[in-house]
Each structure stands twice: as structure tokens, then as C-alpha cells.
Design a protein around this motif. Structure first.
Motif, PDB file in Angstrom:
ATOM      1  N   MET A  71       0.867  -1.268  -0.203  1.00 41.42           N
ATOM      2  CA  MET A  71      -0.102   0.068  -0.041  1.00 41.42           C
ATOM      3  C   MET A  71       0.880   1.094  -0.116  1.00 41.42           C
ATOM      4  N   VAL A  72       1.943   1.132   0.660  1.00 41.61           N
ATOM      5  CA  VAL A  72       2.888   2.381   0.632  1.00 41.61           C
ATOM      6  C   VAL A  72       3.675   2.725  -0.597  1.00 41.61           C
ATOM      7  N   ARG A 119       2.662   1.515  -3.999  1.00 40.63           N
ATOM      8  CA  ARG A 119       2.125   1.270  -5.161  1.00 40.63           C
ATOM      9  C   ARG A 119       1.361   2.727  -5.517  1.00 40.63           C
ATOM     10  N   ARG A 120       1.234   2.835  -6.781  1.00 38.43           N
ATOM     11  CA  ARG A 120       0.706   4.430  -7.031  1.00 38.43           C
ATOM     12  C   ARG A 120      -0.720   4.111  -7.441  1.00 38.43           C
ATOM     13  N   GLN A 179      -3.518  -0.308  -4.678  1.00 38.63           N
ATOM     14  CA  GLN A 179      -3.849  -0.077  -3.329  1.00 38.63           C
ATOM     15  C   GLN A 179      -5.143  -0.904  -2.652  1.00 38.63           C
TER      16      GLN A 179
END
Lengths: 220, 668
Positions: A146-147, A149-150, A155
Motif C-alpha cells: 500500500m505504501v 504502489r501508485r 492499493q
């Protein structure tokens, strides 16, 4: 089912669970990630089913079937449909951390998970708790996904991984999750996916893409 | 009956409002009735506990882990009675008020909940129950303050109130958690059994923290800033409940935790309470005497009275530890009696102020006036309340202030330096407070209700509807009891004093009979006979003057002399500002008024003045000196923290992940 088969099957399922997580970190193709998530859901569903067969109790098996339907079938189909509507953004083109570094960090997080779960294992050395570090590592990996990925869809995948791993931890630590609790949690996740899908389409309308960094514009 | 009064001409837009909120009438009856009924239950329960056995109630399932635990003893019973009595008057008043002011549904619906919260606080028998009911009371009162949230002033008051009440709660929470951990129990009874094992450091920590938390609820200096705001901006029945019942809970907390559970405390606890009390009393009454907003004046008067009560409590601690338990019992009685009488006259004052506000839409004393003819009943009611607040004989506050002074004057004179210094100074503070209090109340009554109306709104005022008058009459009756027959309260206070042994409760307290007698101290007084003598004297004078009038020639009628002007105008009267001007001048250094006088001359000659503009702004000096730097510092820190908020979702997630990892690593 003998004790040895039981332990082996449990470890295999937990290992598969961890492996799918690592593969999700590795792959960039959104459709491949969703397929991997389905496999992870299946590995998760196997945990209570093994437990149920070993203990000769029907309730965990029912829970496992429900989990299988939801996490290995329904949610991946929903996500795959969302991927299908994407035109250009089928790949996580420029993740914040590159693949090699991501895999190294994943390895580090797995070691960390083994370290921090030692006190919990020391409480009760049963086969289920011994499998705990593998599942716990997935919690950390999910947060990392989650941190780093764009795309909004990645997400969502990270969020589902997080939820999968929390459910798995619950299966392993407690003697078994009551059906009603599992149903409640599953419903929760289903709604979360709907909301995420909705947000994604809103983002696409508002920003013309689902890159989360564009949300920066919303800061007062 | 109410529907008929409902259609009074002052509310022309009623049809429209009624359509917007159809069940307002029914809801007002329901809410007001429920509030009054809860109040009645509180009074009945309180009295049954004071004169009977302590009651206990355990509900195990209601709160996780510990359950709800209600223990009622005479001390809690006293506060139950006070809160309940205020709620009865306010509940009946609210029926008419809500209809006349077209109160929104939400505040009406939660009004009984507020009363329930306030009734639960003194009944709580364990720390958890106490904190939950305390928070219920605080949260509901915040929503009630925000009833008219569309006005900017109300929102600002709400923010102030929310922050200060929650900070106070946090401080109480911390103190009680420390206390419970150190004493090894959640129930008050367990704590009081283990209190001897506590170190003096723990006791001091708990004392200071609870003093801060309860002090802010009681509106004591320097944590009083929410009071003039919230009391002013809340709807008047809510102001009455807050000012007459909720602030008492602060005092209850101090008595219950610091005096009863932790007591007997060291001397400096008493001294601290006395200093804070004296400062609050003098500061509060000074602000009240220069305030021009009627409800703001009453709010500052609440700070004053709570200050007096705290001073008395401190004196009781100090006297007890100096070996004068009888005098300490007088001081304690004075504190409790003043608390009750303050509840009575402040309810009445706020209800009367609400009646004025509903009739004129004004709180500014400089624009009121002339209400005595237009709202005679409300005027009489406010007069009774003002008499009580000024502490004059035949007023509700007189007996308690007399007892207070007696206890301060009759402290033992055996070479105890602290006592020898503290007591005369306190006498000075109480005397100054009472004197200024009279000025403030004369101003509020004289300028607000007598003479000629200073604005069109005041001129068009109409008397309040019956239910509002009934509510006020009840409060006035309570005031009369305190003024004339405090003997009725004698047995109650004796029972309460018996459960407060740590502050001289076991010693023979003052006897509140027809004559107030103070054992061991040569002082007695009979308010009842005083009242009777006054009434006889008035009747006698009236009769004599009637009798004498027969021999006088008939009166000649002539126009009134108007100082050479054409007619008398309302601009010739004293205003609230001009009435308080001498006081403002005397206390210039404390009040620091911001005065602006602008003289415009005619262009032709500088000797002729075209107009004079006078602007005077009175800000709370404590607030400016103490709060502004704190608020500025908090803003600066917030600005600095904002640097970490870039708006990136990934960064936020990373913060969370890092936090999780740190927690995992630290706790393993």
C-alpha cells in the motif's frame, strides 16, 4: 488425518499464502496481481478447512467455504472487472520503489515478522501458532504494497492482502473464528471493495487517472 | 393554556415556524416534562438517601470489564437534591421557553439527557462510572451550548467550551487513573480503604490534577474562560442548568475526591483552595460589576460564588488541621449552604434573564430598562435573585455568607502564623466580593429593569407565558426558604456533614434553627425573625403614612422638571457602563479597559463640539495574559506539524507502517 499430515498441510497453506504475497510484490501487471490475489484467497480458505477436517468439526469447514467463495472468486472477479475498464493503466508503470528493492524489503519484513512473533509462539507451541510468522509477514508486506504502489487498484489489492492476512492470523491464533464474526468481517471487506471501486472511478473522472499522488492537489 | 399564550403578538412569524417544526409544542411538553420528572426523581432519591440508608446499584453488563456501580451517600444525595430541584424549575420553564423561542428539536430532545448525566455524577460509586457520567454530562452540555450554532459567537463559545471541558476531563481522567492504580481499586469504597497506603507524592499529584479538572468545571480562575462565553451564548434554560447545577459538580468533585477520599490533606491544600477561591471570587465579581451583558454578568457572578465556596472549603481544611473542628464545621456548612442557595438564586436569575431575552431579544443592559411596568412578574423574580446574589439580609445568599464570615473571623488565635495571615485576608476578600456583588446586582436590576426603556425592543416587551413564570416561581420559593427559613435545611446539612469526617464533619456543626447558633462561637442570628420584623416595619410605616395622609392637603399636579430640557428622555439615565464607571476607574489596573474617546469639533469653531464618541471594550485580562500566549504556542506547533502533512497518501501510509513497526519492535 494424522498429526504429521495436518502439520504439513497447514505449513504448506501458510507457505503458499506468503509466496503469493511475495509474487504480488514482484509482478507489475494488474491482471496478474488480481489472479495472484485469488490464489492467496484460496490458500487462506484452506487454513480453516484443514483445521475442520483435523478436528472433525463442520463449522470451520463452512467458514472456509464462505471465505473461498468470497476471497478467491467474488472479490477477484470484481477487481478483474475494474482492471478491464482501465484503458492504458493495466500496468503499475512506475512504482515508488523498484522491483529489486521491493523484494529485498519484503525479505527483510519477513525476517522481522519471524522476530516479532516469537513471544506469541512461546505462549503455545502448537502447529497452528508455528505457522504464524508466515501469515504475519503478509500483514507487513501488504502494508508495504500500500505504501509503495501508485495505482488505486494496487492499493485495493494491498488492502485486501492486509485483510486476508489479518483473517489468517485470527484463524491461526484463536482456536477458530465463529461463523458470525467471519461473515461480518467478510461483508465488511465486500463493502470496502465496492467503496474502493467507486472511489477509483471518481478519481478517474476527477483527475483522468488513478495515480494516488494526484490526490496531493486536495490538500487545503 | 399554552397554545393561547403561544400566539402572543411578539412572535408574528409563528405560523411559518410552526410549519417548519410541527411537533415543537408536543416535544416541548415532553422534553420539559421529562426534565422536570427526572429532577423530581433526583430530589426524592437524594432525600431518601440523606435521611435513610445509603443505596447501592450494580449493573454488571452495562460497561465492559467493570460494570456500572452506583453508590449513594448523603453527600451525593445533597448534590442530587440540588441538581434535581434546579431541573424541576428549568424543566417547567423550558416548556414555555422552547415554544416561545422555537427551540430546535435536537437540543430539546437531549435536555433530559443532560439532567440524567448530572444526576449520575454524584451517584457514581466507582471511578469508571464517575468518568462515564462526567463525560455524558460534558458532551451533552456542549451540544446544548451549540443549540443556535448558526451564530458565529455561539460557535466560538462552543469551541472554547469543548476544549476546556475536554482538557479538564483529561486532567481528571489522569488523576483518577493514578489514584485507582495506586490504591488498587476502581470503587470509591476500595480506594478509601487503601488511601493510607498512598505516598504523599501520589496524593499531591492527584490533588493538583483534580483541582485543575474540577476547577475548570467550577469556573475557578484561571480556567474560567469558557464560563462567560458558554453561559452567555447557550439558551437560557441551559445556562440556568449549567450555572446552577453543572458547575456544582466541580465542587462535588473537589469535596468527594480531595476532601473525602484523600483527606485530611496537608495545610497547603487548604491554602491553595483558599487562594484560588479568593482570587476567583474577587476577579469574578469585578468582571460582573463592569459587564454590560446581562448573562455575562450572571456568568461572572457564578465564578464569584464558586470562588467563595472554594474559599470556604479551603478554610475548613485549614481550620480542621489547626485544631478547630467546630469552626471548620461552620466553614463547611457555609460552603454547602452557599452552594445550595447559589443554585436557587442563579437558576432564578438566568431564567429571568431568559425571559427578558425572549421578550426583547436583548442582553445588553445599556439597551434595556423600563421592564418593571411591562414584565412585572419577571422583574420581581429577578429582584429576588439579585437580592440573593448580593448577599444582603433577606436574600438567599445572606445566611451562607454570614456563616462564611463567622467561620473566618472565629479562627483560633493561638500563634498559628498561616492561619493568622490567611483568615483576615480572606475576610477582606469576602467583604470586597460582597460589596462589589451588591454593586453588580444593583446595576443589573436597576439599569435593566427600572427607569425608562432605552430601546424600542425593550419598550415592546411582553410578560412571559405561564409555564415560564411557574418555573421562576418555584425557584423564587426556594430562594425564600434560604433567606427566611434556613432552619428547614438544618437536618439535611447535619447528615451530610456526618459523612465528611476529614474536614471537621464529626464536630457539632452550627444549629440552623429559628435562631442560627454557632456552638463554641458567640454568634447567633435569626433570619426568620428579621424578615418578620421587616415586614411588620413596612406595614407599620405604610399604615402610618396612610393615616398621616388624611391630614395633608391634596397633591398638586405639575409637569416634571427635566433639567431645563423639553422632556425626560431615556438618554438622561444612568446606563450600565456609566454606573460601573467609578468602579472601572478604581480597578483600572486589574480590569485594563480599552477606552476610546473621540471628540469631533465643528469646522467653524474648535470650542463647539459636534459629537463625542465613547467606546469602551473590556476584555478579560486573565484571558489575554494567560490564554493568548498558550493559543499562539499551540498554533505554532500545529503549523510546524503541518509540515509533515504533504497530502501524499503514500507518505501517510508509510507513517502508519513505521508506527506499526516501532510498536512491534518496542513491545516484543
Amino acid at each position: 488425518m494424522t498429526e504429521a499430515t495436518y502439520t504439513g498441510a497447514l505449513d504448506l497453506a501458510a507457505g503458499a499464502f506468503l509466496l503469493t504475497a511475495v509474487l504480488i510484490v514482484w509482478r507489475r501487471e494488474l491482471s496478474a496481481i488480481v489472479r495472484l490475489l485469488a490464489w492467496q484467497g484460496a490458500a487462506l480458505a484452506v487454513l480453516p478447512i484443514i483445521e475442520g477436517i483435523y478436528q472433525r468439526e463442520p463449522a470451520p469447514i463452512v467458514v472456509g467455504v464462505v471465505v473461498l467463495l468470497l476471497r478467491a472468486v467474488v472479490l477477484p472477479i470484481l477487481l478483474a472487472r475494474a482492471v478491464g475498464t482501465e484503458d492504458q493503466e493495466r500496468r503499475e508503470s512506475t512504482p515508488l520503489v523498484n522491483t529489486t528493492a521491493s523484494l529485498l524489503i519484503t525479505a527483510g519484513l519477513t525476517v522481522l515478522a519471524y522476530a516479532v512473533t516469537q513471544p506469541i509462539i512461546a505462549l503455545d507451541r502448537s502447529p497452528t501458532t508455528r505457522a504464524l510468522p508466515a501469515v504475519f509477514a503478509v500483514i507487513l508486506i501488504a502494508v508495504f504494497v500500500m505504501v509503495s504502489r501508485r495505482r488505486a487498484l494496487s492499493q485495493a489489492v494491498g488492502f485486501l492482502m492486509l485483510d486476508n492476512s489479518i483473517t489468517a492470523t485470527a484463524f491461526l491464533i484463536t482456536a477458530g473464528v465463529p461463523l458470525i464474526v467471519e461473515l461480518g468481517a467478510s461483508l465488511d471487506v465486500l463493502f470496502a471493495v465496492f467503496v474502493l471501486g467507486l472511489l477509483t472511478s471518481h478519481m478517474r473522472v476527477a483527475f483522468g487517472g488513478t495515480d494516488l499522488d494526484q490526490l496531493r492537489e486536495l490538500r487545503d | 393554556m399554552t397554545t393561547a399564550l403561544h400566539n402572543s403578538p411578539t412572535v408574528p412569524a409563528l405560523g411559518e415556524g410552526a410549519r417548519a417544526a410541527p411537533p415543537a409544542g408536543a416535544l416541548a411538553w415532553l422534553s420539559g416534562g421529562l426534565t422536570a420528572a427526572l429532577g423530581a426523581v433526583g430530589v426524592a432519591l437524594g432525600l431518601s438517601v440523606i435521611f435513610g440508608e445509603p443505596r447501592q446499584l450494580r449493573i454488571g453488563w452495562l460497561l465492559p470489564l467493570v460494570g456500572v456501580r452506583l453508590d449513594l451517600d448523603p453527600l451525593g444525595g445533597l448534590f442530587l437534591v440540588a441538581t434535581g430541584a434546579v431541573s424541576i424549575a428549568v424543566g417547567i420553564y423550558a416548556v414555555g421557553y422552547a415554544q416561545r423561542e422555537r427551540w430546535a428539536r435536537f437540543p430539546l430532545a437531549i435536555l433530559p439527557l443532560f439532567v440524567a448525566g448530572m444526576l449520575l455524577v454524584p451517584a457514581a460509586g466507582s471511578i469508571t462510572t464517575f468518568l462515564v457520567s462526567w463525560e455524558l454530562m460534558a458532551a451533552v452540555s456542549l451540544f446544548l451550548v451549540l443549540s443556535e450554532h448558526r451564530r458565529e459567537a455561539v460557535r466560538s463559545a462552543g469551541v472554547f467550551y469543548a476544549i476546556m471541558t475536554q482538557l479538564g476531563f483529561a486532567s481528571i481522567l489522569l488523576a483518577l487513573v493514578v489514584l485507582s492504580a495506586a490504591a488498587g481499586g476502581d470503587a470509591f469504597s476500595t480506594i478509601s480503604a487503601h488511601v493510607h497506603d498512598l505516598s504523599s507524592g501520589t496524593k499531591t499529584t492527584v490533588f493538583l490534577l483534580t483541582l485543575m479538572g474540577f476547577g475548570s468545571k467550577a469556573g475557578l480562575l484561571p480556567l474560567h474562560a469558557w464560563l462567560p462565553r458558554a453561559h452567555t451564548e447557550a439558551p437560557s434554560p441551559v445556562s440556568a442548568l449549567m450555572s446552577a447545577a453543572m458547575v456544582n459538580m466541580g465542587i462535588y468533585g473537589i469535596i468527594r475526591i480531595d476532601l473525602q477520599l484523600l483527606g485530611p490533606g496537608p495545610n497547603w491544600w487548604g491554602l491553595t483552595l483558599m487562594i484560588i477561591g479568593a482570587l476567583s471570587a474577587v476577579f469574578g465579581v469585578l468582571q460582573a460589576s463592569v459587564a454590560t451583558d446581562l448573562k455575562r454578568l450572571l456568568a461572572y457572578s457564578t465564578t464569584e460564588n464558586m470562588g467563595l465556596i472554594t474559599l470556604s472549603l479551603g478554610a475548613a481544611i485549614l481550620l480542621r488541621s489547626s485544631g478547630a473542628p467546630t469552626v471548620a464545621a461552620i466553614a463547611l456548612t457555609a460552603a454547602l449552604l452557599h452552594l445550595l442557595s447559589h443554585a436557587a438564586f442563579k437558576t432564578l436569575a438566568f431564567l429571568a434573564a431568559g425571559s427578558v431575552l425572549a421578550a426583547t431579544g436583548l442582553r445588553d443592559l445599556d439597551k434595556l430598562g423600563g421592564l418593571a411596568r411591562r414584565m412585572p412578574v419577571t422583574t420581581v423574580m429577578f429582584g429576588i435573585a439579585a437580592l440573593g446574589a448580593s448577599g444582603l439580609p433577606l436574600g438567599a445568599g445572606f445566611v451562607s455568607e454570614w456563616l462564611m464570615l463567622q467561620s473566618l473571623i472565629h479562627s483560633p488565635a493561638d500563634g498559628n502564623t498561616t492561619l493568622a495571615l490567611a483568615m483576615p485576608l480572606s475576610v477582606g476578600a469576602v467583604a470586597l466580593t460582597t460589596g462589589l456583588g451588591i454593586a453588580a446586582m444593583v446595576k443589573a436590576f436597576g439599569v435593566g429593569f427600572l427607569a425608562r426603556p432605552r430601546s424600542a425592543a425593550a419598550e415592546a416587551a411582553q410578560e412571559a407565558p405561564a409555564s415560564m413564570l411557574t418555573g421562576m416561581t418555584l425557584a423564587a420559593a426556594a430562594c425564600a426558604v434560604f433567606a427566611v427559613a434556613p432552619a428547614l435545611l438544618g437536618p439535611t446539612l447535619r447528615q451530610v456533614l456526618a459523612v465528611l469526617p476529614t474536614v471537621g464533619g464529626h464536630a457539632a456543626g452550627p444549629q440552623l434553627g429559628t435562631f442560627l447558633r454557632l456552638p463554641g462561637v458567640g454568634g447567633s442570628l435569626s433570619p426568620g425573625l428579621l424578615a418578620a420584623a421587616l415586614i411588620i416595619a413596612v406595614l407599620l410605616t405604610l399604615g402610618l403614612s396612610r393615616w398621616g395622609a388624611r391630614h395633608r392637603p391634596a397633591a398638586a399636579m405639575a409637569p416634571l422638571w427635566a433639567s431645563g430640557a423639553d422632556t425626560l428622555s431615556s438618554r438622561m439615565q444612568y446606563t450600565a457602563t456609566s454606573f460601573a464607571e467609578p468602579l472601572q476607574r478604581v480597578f483600572d489596573n486589574v480590569l485594563r479597559p480599552d477606552i476610546d474617546v473621540e471628540v469631533t469639533h465643528f469646522a467653524e469653531s474648535q470650542y463647539l463640539v459636534e459629537k463625542v464618541t465613547f467606546r469602551s471594550r473590556l476584555a478579560d485580562p486573565v484571558e489575554q495574559r494567560l490564554y493568548t500566549p498558550v493559543i499562539r504556542a499551540v498554533n505554532a506547533v500545529a503549523e510546524w506539524v503541518r509540515g509533515a502533512h504533504t497530502g501524499s497518501v503514500h507518505l501517510y501510509l508509510a507513517y502508519g507502517a513505521t508506527g506499526l513497526l516501532i510498536v512491534l519492535l518496542v513491545t516484543r
